[in-house]
Design a protein around this motif. Structure first.
Motif, PDB file in Angstrom:
ATOM      1  N   GLN A 108       0.832  -1.195   0.000  1.00  0.00           N
ATOM      2  CA  GLN A 108       0.000   0.000   0.000  1.00  0.00           C
ATOM      3  C   GLN A 108       0.872   1.253   0.000  1.00  0.00           C
ATOM      4  O   GLN A 108       1.917   1.313   0.656  1.00  0.00           O
ATOM      5  CB  GLN A 108      -0.917   0.011   1.228  1.00  0.00           C
ATOM      6  CG  GLN A 108      -1.992  -1.049   1.216  1.00  0.00           C
ATOM      7  CD  GLN A 108      -3.020  -0.827   0.116  1.00  0.00           C
ATOM      8  OE1 GLN A 108      -3.346   0.311  -0.226  1.00  0.00           O
ATOM      9  NE2 GLN A 108      -3.541  -1.925  -0.420  1.00  0.00           N
ATOM     10  N   GLN A 109       0.439   2.254  -0.748  1.00  0.00           N
ATOM     11  CA  GLN A 109       1.136   3.535  -0.758  1.00  0.00           C
ATOM     12  C   GLN A 109       1.323   4.036   0.669  1.00  0.00           C
ATOM     13  O   GLN A 109       0.407   3.981   1.494  1.00  0.00           O
ATOM     14  CB  GLN A 109       0.318   4.546  -1.559  1.00  0.00           C
ATOM     15  CG  GLN A 109       0.955   5.922  -1.674  1.00  0.00           C
ATOM     16  CD  GLN A 109      -0.002   6.927  -2.285  1.00  0.00           C
ATOM     17  OE1 GLN A 109      -1.198   6.938  -1.977  1.00  0.00           O
ATOM     18  NE2 GLN A 109       0.499   7.781  -3.161  1.00  0.00           N
ATOM     19  N   GLY A 110       2.531   4.502   0.973  1.00  0.00           N
ATOM     20  CA  GLY A 110       2.835   5.024   2.295  1.00  0.00           C
ATOM     21  C   GLY A 110       3.380   3.990   3.265  1.00  0.00           C
ATOM     22  O   GLY A 110       3.790   4.342   4.375  1.00  0.00           O
ATOM     23  N   THR A 111       3.399   2.716   2.861  1.00  0.00           N
ATOM     24  CA  THR A 111       3.986   1.664   3.692  1.00  0.00           C
ATOM     25  C   THR A 111       5.413   1.417   3.224  1.00  0.00           C
ATOM     26  O   THR A 111       5.630   0.950   2.104  1.00  0.00           O
ATOM     27  CB  THR A 111       3.176   0.360   3.610  1.00  0.00           C
ATOM     28  OG1 THR A 111       1.864   0.586   4.106  1.00  0.00           O
ATOM     29  CG2 THR A 111       3.827  -0.749   4.414  1.00  0.00           C
ATOM     30  N   TRP A 168       6.129   6.009  -1.769  1.00  0.00           N
ATOM     31  CA  TRP A 168       5.297   7.202  -1.612  1.00  0.00           C
ATOM     32  C   TRP A 168       4.560   7.584  -2.902  1.00  0.00           C
ATOM     33  O   TRP A 168       3.646   8.409  -2.870  1.00  0.00           O
ATOM     34  CB  TRP A 168       6.131   8.399  -1.154  1.00  0.00           C
ATOM     35  CG  TRP A 168       7.306   8.768  -2.015  1.00  0.00           C
ATOM     36  CD1 TRP A 168       8.613   8.435  -1.816  1.00  0.00           C
ATOM     37  CD2 TRP A 168       7.284   9.557  -3.219  1.00  0.00           C
ATOM     38  NE1 TRP A 168       9.406   8.955  -2.809  1.00  0.00           N
ATOM     39  CE2 TRP A 168       8.614   9.650  -3.681  1.00  0.00           C
ATOM     40  CE3 TRP A 168       6.272  10.186  -3.946  1.00  0.00           C
ATOM     41  CZ2 TRP A 168       8.965  10.339  -4.843  1.00  0.00           C
ATOM     42  CZ3 TRP A 168       6.610  10.877  -5.106  1.00  0.00           C
ATOM     43  CH2 TRP A 168       7.943  10.949  -5.533  1.00  0.00           C
ATOM     44  N   GLN A 169       4.938   6.984  -4.018  1.00  0.00           N
ATOM     45  CA  GLN A 169       4.347   7.373  -5.295  1.00  0.00           C
ATOM     46  C   GLN A 169       2.906   6.883  -5.427  1.00  0.00           C
ATOM     47  O   GLN A 169       2.437   6.043  -4.654  1.00  0.00           O
ATOM     48  CB  GLN A 169       5.194   6.801  -6.437  1.00  0.00           C
ATOM     49  CG  GLN A 169       6.614   7.363  -6.483  1.00  0.00           C
ATOM     50  CD  GLN A 169       7.564   6.440  -7.224  1.00  0.00           C
ATOM     51  OE1 GLN A 169       7.846   5.339  -6.764  1.00  0.00           O
ATOM     52  NE2 GLN A 169       8.041   6.885  -8.373  1.00  0.00           N
ATOM     53  N   GLN A 170       2.208   7.411  -6.428  1.00  0.00           N
ATOM     54  CA  GLN A 170       0.862   6.922  -6.723  1.00  0.00           C
ATOM     55  C   GLN A 170       0.919   5.460  -7.160  1.00  0.00           C
ATOM     56  O   GLN A 170       1.960   4.973  -7.616  1.00  0.00           O
ATOM     57  CB  GLN A 170       0.206   7.771  -7.823  1.00  0.00           C
ATOM     58  CG  GLN A 170      -0.299   9.114  -7.322  1.00  0.00           C
ATOM     59  CD  GLN A 170       0.431  10.283  -7.938  1.00  0.00           C
ATOM     60  OE1 GLN A 170       1.612  10.169  -8.265  1.00  0.00           O
ATOM     61  NE2 GLN A 170      -0.244  11.406  -8.082  1.00  0.00           N
ATOM     62  N   TYR A 196       5.902  -5.973  -8.906  1.00  0.00           N
ATOM     63  CA  TYR A 196       5.768  -5.344  -7.591  1.00  0.00           C
ATOM     64  C   TYR A 196       4.638  -4.336  -7.749  1.00  0.00           C
ATOM     65  O   TYR A 196       4.738  -3.407  -8.547  1.00  0.00           O
ATOM     66  CB  TYR A 196       7.094  -4.681  -7.232  1.00  0.00           C
ATOM     67  CG  TYR A 196       7.217  -4.009  -5.883  1.00  0.00           C
ATOM     68  CD1 TYR A 196       8.058  -4.531  -4.911  1.00  0.00           C
ATOM     69  CD2 TYR A 196       6.580  -2.799  -5.602  1.00  0.00           C
ATOM     70  CE1 TYR A 196       8.249  -3.879  -3.689  1.00  0.00           C
ATOM     71  CE2 TYR A 196       6.743  -2.154  -4.385  1.00  0.00           C
ATOM     72  CZ  TYR A 196       7.591  -2.709  -3.429  1.00  0.00           C
ATOM     73  OH  TYR A 196       7.779  -2.066  -2.219  1.00  0.00           O
ATOM     74  N   HIS A 197       3.540  -4.522  -7.022  1.00  0.00           N
ATOM     75  CA  HIS A 197       2.362  -3.669  -7.191  1.00  0.00           C
ATOM     76  C   HIS A 197       2.270  -2.675  -6.041  1.00  0.00           C
ATOM     77  O   HIS A 197       2.156  -3.073  -4.883  1.00  0.00           O
ATOM     78  CB  HIS A 197       1.088  -4.509  -7.235  1.00  0.00           C
ATOM     79  CG  HIS A 197       1.052  -5.489  -8.363  1.00  0.00           C
ATOM     80  ND1 HIS A 197       0.115  -6.495  -8.449  1.00  0.00           N
ATOM     81  CD2 HIS A 197       1.843  -5.619  -9.467  1.00  0.00           C
ATOM     82  CE1 HIS A 197       0.334  -7.202  -9.539  1.00  0.00           C
ATOM     83  NE2 HIS A 197       1.378  -6.688 -10.173  1.00  0.00           N
ATOM     84  N   LEU A 198       2.337  -1.400  -6.385  1.00  0.00           N
ATOM     85  CA  LEU A 198       2.126  -0.332  -5.416  1.00  0.00           C
ATOM     86  C   LEU A 198       0.678   0.123  -5.561  1.00  0.00           C
ATOM     87  O   LEU A 198       0.265   0.558  -6.636  1.00  0.00           O
ATOM     88  CB  LEU A 198       3.092   0.820  -5.687  1.00  0.00           C
ATOM     89  CG  LEU A 198       2.996   2.037  -4.772  1.00  0.00           C
ATOM     90  CD1 LEU A 198       3.144   1.655  -3.315  1.00  0.00           C
ATOM     91  CD2 LEU A 198       4.070   3.068  -5.158  1.00  0.00           C
ATOM     92  N   LYS A 199      -0.082  -0.011  -4.491  1.00  0.00           N
ATOM     93  CA  LYS A 199      -1.511   0.240  -4.548  1.00  0.00           C
ATOM     94  C   LYS A 199      -1.866   1.492  -3.751  1.00  0.00           C
ATOM     95  O   LYS A 199      -1.181   1.837  -2.784  1.00  0.00           O
ATOM     96  CB  LYS A 199      -2.274  -0.979  -4.010  1.00  0.00           C
ATOM     97  CG  LYS A 199      -1.995  -2.263  -4.808  1.00  0.00           C
ATOM     98  CD  LYS A 199      -2.835  -3.426  -4.320  1.00  0.00           C
ATOM     99  CE  LYS A 199      -4.316  -3.181  -4.549  1.00  0.00           C
ATOM    100  NZ  LYS A 199      -4.655  -3.016  -5.990  1.00  0.00           N
TER     101      LYS A 199
END
Length: 557
Positions: A108-111, A168-170, A196-199
């Motif tokens: 998750q974004q921010g983790t 931190w990115q979208q 690698y999925h940034l959600k």
């Protein structure tokens, strides 16, 4: 082949075939680009007979919250494994946790994440006779230089490297792969690649999730008669195989329900590019690319994709009848070497859905959410305008003195400067325009710029001089066809105040990259966050640690 030995081109110049049924496909210039597999007919895979599978999702070994916020820690081991790709034979691969593709990581974004990567590979790489050292690059992440996969920041066999990612990115589709100087092509080809999925809440609310959010890692390969991977590249060209893999499966068939699916398409190829199309002629809806969601959703009947590019597309299977079969095809592009079945990618078969009807409405526009670090001057990539630029640079991709170069320079020049030579030195949050010019003659290049997201504001080969319809949104890899020029508008958004340092830019035809087609730039102080010495790998006796995976979907779905 060891570096410096007689090239395969010199040995086979003018040849048309080799023993064992391996056909060498030559270009007009005599460069060997493609090699067909030397397999017997009983061992050659048949399109659409193997079931589709998704890479496993890696679970964190530890997670919690500290004074900086939420964090997760992951563990990966680079090691040899045996893969059942071919009927009747097994293939040795080098993969993350011994599998290809490696496990998907979802965050998750921010983790913040810390990924402990252990090199448990043999001391010598049998593909080239060199030490089996590795470097891991999280492609698409605004990481600090010492965690960005700098080509000379090696982890040797028996060592461990700890990578820290800010996330931190979208939301976006990233991928992690090897980036070891001189060996990137061999190591990625051997299996060191994964998504690698940034959600974030915005993509979660607007795009299909869970079962209907599907990673596709598309690559090509050729095989020796015993099932081992055949890899005989020409440093002046590249390498293309005759077997197409999707998530490590040759030409799989996937069961899909009459719903809208989101596919995260990564071209994890060494040299090949693709032009994807559906056999029915129906459109794809492009909802994302390298930097995540696109503000405008474009419907296209096909799109062009080079190595390392990521595109997220929606396919609406509601318009098909149960039992109908649809092919995902490859219409190919100039500079490819095509074989009997490289025009096929995979097959979809629509099956009945016992659940409620899918009421998802395909969007025409997407809300990307707020821009992180806007309070420090960060601007969302799609809102950058040329008048914001403080500098304009021209990067010429060309052949010089029989070498692939960028502005006439190579990574050898960077090494000779003791890693101080840079293309440019913008400050954090500066905006610049880069003209990427392919002057290399009869070749295309996937050109990658680390750290940044960029907006394509011009392309010299389109009818309107703008980006292709599928190229909206932020990009970090740029397809440079023959004689093409791409103008990219970018901001050097580093995140927190400690970020900055030296980053690479290079061709993502990995054979070209290994032939030193790479230079670097710096953001802020050149010595900040030294990419080799700031947090190096260390020796570790117990390199492999247990891992767990999330529950998976049934095979074939």
């Amino acid at each position: 082949m060891a570096r410096g030995s007689l090239s395969r081109r010199d040995l086979l110049k003018g040849a048309l075939a080799v023993g064992g049924g391996g056909l060498i496909v030559m270009t007009a210039g005599g460069e060997a680009l493609g090699l067909s597999s030397k397999l017997s007919s009983k061992n050659m895979p048949t399109p659409y007979t193997n079931l589709f599978r998704r890479p496993p999702v890696l679970m964190p070994a530890e997670e919690g919250v500290d004074e900086k916020g939420p964090f997760q820690k992951y563990r990966l081991t680079q090691k040899l494994g045996r893969a059942s790709i071919l009927p009747g034979l097994t293939t040795t691969i080098a993969g993350y946790n011994g599998i290809f593709p490696g496990p998907t990581i979802r965050v998750q974004q921010g983790t913040r994440t810390e990924v402990r990567i252990c090199n448990a590979l043999p001391s010598t790489n049998t593909l080239n006779g060199r030490p089996f050292s590795t470097v891991t690059h999280l492609h698409g992440s605004a990481s600090l230089p010492q965690y960005d996969g700098y080509a000379n920041d090696q982890t040797k066999p028996g060592q461990v490297k700890r990578y820290k990612y800010p996330n931190w990115q979208q939301g976006r589709t990233l991928w992690y792969h090897d980036h070891n100087h001189g060996d990137t092509a061999q190591n990625v080809y051997a299996g060191l690649a994964a998504q690698y999925h940034l959600k974030d809440p915005y993509e979660t609310a607007q795009l299909p999730q869970g079962e209907f959010d599907v990673p596709l890692i598309v690559s090509d390969i050729s095989f020796n008669a015993d099932g081992s991977a055949s890899f005989e590249p020409d440093g002046n060209a590249g390498y293309m195989g005759d077997v197409i893999l999707v998530n490590g499966v040759p030409w799989p068939k996937m069961k899909v329900k009459p719903r809208v699916y989101r596919f995260r398409v990564l071209a994890a190829t060494i040299s090949r590019s693709f032009r994807f199309a559906l056999s029915t002629g129906e459109p794809f809806y492009v909802v994302g690319n390298d930097a995540g969601m696109t503000p405008k959703v474009n419907a296209v009947q096909s799109w062009r994709q080079g190595g390392a590019e990521r595109y997220e597309v929606l396919i609406d299977f509601r318009k098909y009848k149960v039992g109908q079969k649809i092919e995902l095809q490859n219409l190919s592009n100039k500079n490819n070497v095509d074989f009997a079945n490289t025009g096929k990618i995979m097959q979809f078969e629509v099956v009945a859905d016992s659940g409620p009807a899918d009421t998802y409405q395909i969007p025409t526009a997407l809300d990307l959410g707020p821009q992180p670090f806007a309070n420090r001057g960060a601007i969302e990539v799609n809102k950058l305008t040329p008048d914001m630029a403080t500098a304009r640079r021209r990067l010429r991709v060309q052949r010089k003195n029989s070498e692939w170069t960028v502005n006439g320079e190579t990574w050898a020049d960077v090494e000779r400067s003791e890693f101080t030579r840079v293309l440019g030195n913008p400050k954090p949050y500066d905006v610049e325009i880069w003209d990427l010019v392919n002057e290399s003659g009869g070749w295309f290049h996937s050109f990658h710029i680390h750290l940044i997201d960029a907006q394509i504001i011009a392309r010299n080969t389109t009818s309107n001089g703008k980006a292709h319809p599928w190229e909206g949104g932020g990009k970090d890899v740029f397809y440079l066809g023959e004689n093409e020029t791409v103008t990219a508008l970018m901001q050097f958004t580093t995140g927190d105040g400690n970020a900055g340092g030296r980053y690479m830019t290079h061709c993502h035809n990995l054979v070209h990259e290994d032939s030193d087609m790479m230079i670097q730039f710096a953001v802020g102080d050149l010595e900040t966050n030294n990419p080799i010495t700031a947090d190096p790998a260390w020796d570790e006796t117990e390199v492999e640690v247990p891992v767990t995976y999330a529950p998976s979907y049934p095979l074939g779905t």
